[in-house]
Design a protein around this motif. Structure first.
Motif, PDB file in Angstrom:
ATOM      1  N   ARG A  20       0.725   3.194  -0.918  1.00 12.83           N
ATOM      2  CA  ARG A  20      -0.064   3.961   0.277  1.00 12.83           C
ATOM      3  C   ARG A  20       1.054   4.576   1.158  1.00 12.83           C
ATOM      4  O   ARG A  20       1.017   5.601   1.516  1.00 12.83           O
ATOM      5  CB  ARG A  20      -0.725   2.920   1.069  1.00 12.83           C
ATOM      6  N   GLY A  97      -9.818   7.292   7.927  1.00 14.99           N
ATOM      7  CA  GLY A  97      -9.686   6.714   6.353  1.00 14.99           C
ATOM      8  C   GLY A  97     -11.044   6.215   6.029  1.00 14.99           C
ATOM      9  O   GLY A  97     -11.392   6.156   4.786  1.00 14.99           O
ATOM     10  N   ASP A 103     -10.169   8.621   2.578  1.00 17.07           N
ATOM     11  CA  ASP A 103      -9.267   8.226   1.582  1.00 17.07           C
ATOM     12  C   ASP A 103      -8.983   6.646   1.371  1.00 17.07           C
ATOM     13  O   ASP A 103      -8.720   6.211   0.218  1.00 17.07           O
ATOM     14  CB  ASP A 103      -7.788   8.803   2.138  1.00 17.07           C
ATOM     15  N   TYR A 104      -9.573   5.803   2.338  1.00 19.04           N
ATOM     16  CA  TYR A 104      -9.622   4.458   2.074  1.00 19.04           C
ATOM     17  C   TYR A 104     -10.588   3.897   0.929  1.00 19.04           C
ATOM     18  O   TYR A 104     -10.214   3.175   0.157  1.00 19.04           O
ATOM     19  CB  TYR A 104      -9.938   3.561   3.311  1.00 19.04           C
ATOM     20  N   HIS A 121      -0.781   0.720   5.439  1.00 24.30           N
ATOM     21  CA  HIS A 121      -0.941   1.545   6.988  1.00 24.30           C
ATOM     22  C   HIS A 121       0.103   0.859   7.967  1.00 24.30           C
ATOM     23  O   HIS A 121       0.726   1.508   8.601  1.00 24.30           O
ATOM     24  CB  HIS A 121      -2.375   1.496   7.208  1.00 24.30           C
TER      25      HIS A 121
END
Length: 267
Positions: A20, A97, A103-104, A121
């Motif tokens: 990430r 997100g 995108d999560y 994150h």
């Protein structure tokens, strides 16, 4: 028709979070110039304005510990800037997100877990806080804001304070679908905390009935730590107390954020 074949590989906890961070870094390399002013230069300009400009009108006295206002306010401004950056990185980007960029959702469709998404994150926030803190510390050094080598720890204190703020704000962002609540957070929590947590004047100037608001503020604990290490006035027990407050706040915020990340990303 293409056939998808599993590799059988499991992504480790730290490896998943690091992936990430790699994604954030890939984006940041393209756009770092657009936020260079807000995260790197603005705190330095603010230090010059407050420490050299306004500070030239403030005589050293009991309120500043007998020091110049530049020496008094420099560590506090670093911590305050770290808090602002951490909160900013933990509100709209986190909700995005889930809600806008999603995108999560994409990341958790792979072997990466919601906990690794959260960990990645916070690792990214740590990297941003470190970079911004180092830039500020170097520029403040050129302005003569540090008195001793204890200033080397001020970036660490800034990162710790930022993370203590970022974790609970991540939990707040993960629990809401309404981005307008962030304006309330900035207006009624972040801004008063900046003004009344000992950044610009000691909290002994605040009426006793309201002083508890500073005591429960992570910014005040970070400011006391930063002033202590840069001015050489930090005692052991108060220092441990301030550090413990930040650690407990981060731990509670992380646990809460992890709960909401799993609740929102696991079907």
């Amino acid at each position: 028709m293409a056939t998808v074949v599993s590799t059988g590989r499991v992504v480790g906890a730290w490896r998943g979070a690091a992936l990430r961070v790699e994604g954030y870094w890939t984006w940041y390399r393209r756009y770092w110039r657009s936020n260079l002013y807000s995260t790197g230069l603005q705190p330095v300009f603010f230090l010059a304005a407050m420490g050299l400009g306004f500070g030239s009108q403030v005589q050293p006295g009991a309120a500043t510990g007998g020091l110049s206002y530049l020496h008094y306010v420099a560590p506090a401004l670093l911590v305050s800037a770290a808090m602002m950056l951490a909160v900013g990185e933990s509100t709209y980007p986190v909700l995005s997100g889930f809600k806008w960029q999603k995108d999560y959702l994409a990341a958790t469709a792979t072997p990466i877990s919601p906990g690794q998404v959260l960990g990645g994150h916070l690792m990214w926030v740590t990297l941003r806080l470190t970079l911004a803190g180092v830039v500020y510390a170097l520029m403040a050094l050129l302005l003569g804001a540090w008195l001793n080598v204890g200033a080397l720890l001020v970036v660490v204190v800034g990162v710790a304070t930022g993370l203590a703020c970022a974790a609970p704000v991540c939990a707040f962002a993960a629990s809401t679908y309404d981005e307008t609540r962030f304006a309330t957070l900035f207006r009624f929590v972040v801004m008063p905390m900046t003004l009344f947590a000992g950044t610009f004047f000691p909290i002994s100037e605040i009426p006793l009935a309201l002083r508890w608001l500073a005591w429960i503020s992570p910014l005040w604990h970070g400011t006391e730590l930063a002033r202590g290490v840069t001015l050489g006035t930090l005692d052991l027990l108060p220092g441990l107390g301030h550090a413990a407050f930040l650690i407990v706040l981060f731990g509670a915020g992380f646990a809460s954020a992890r709960h909401y990340f799993y609740k929102r990303l696991v079907v």
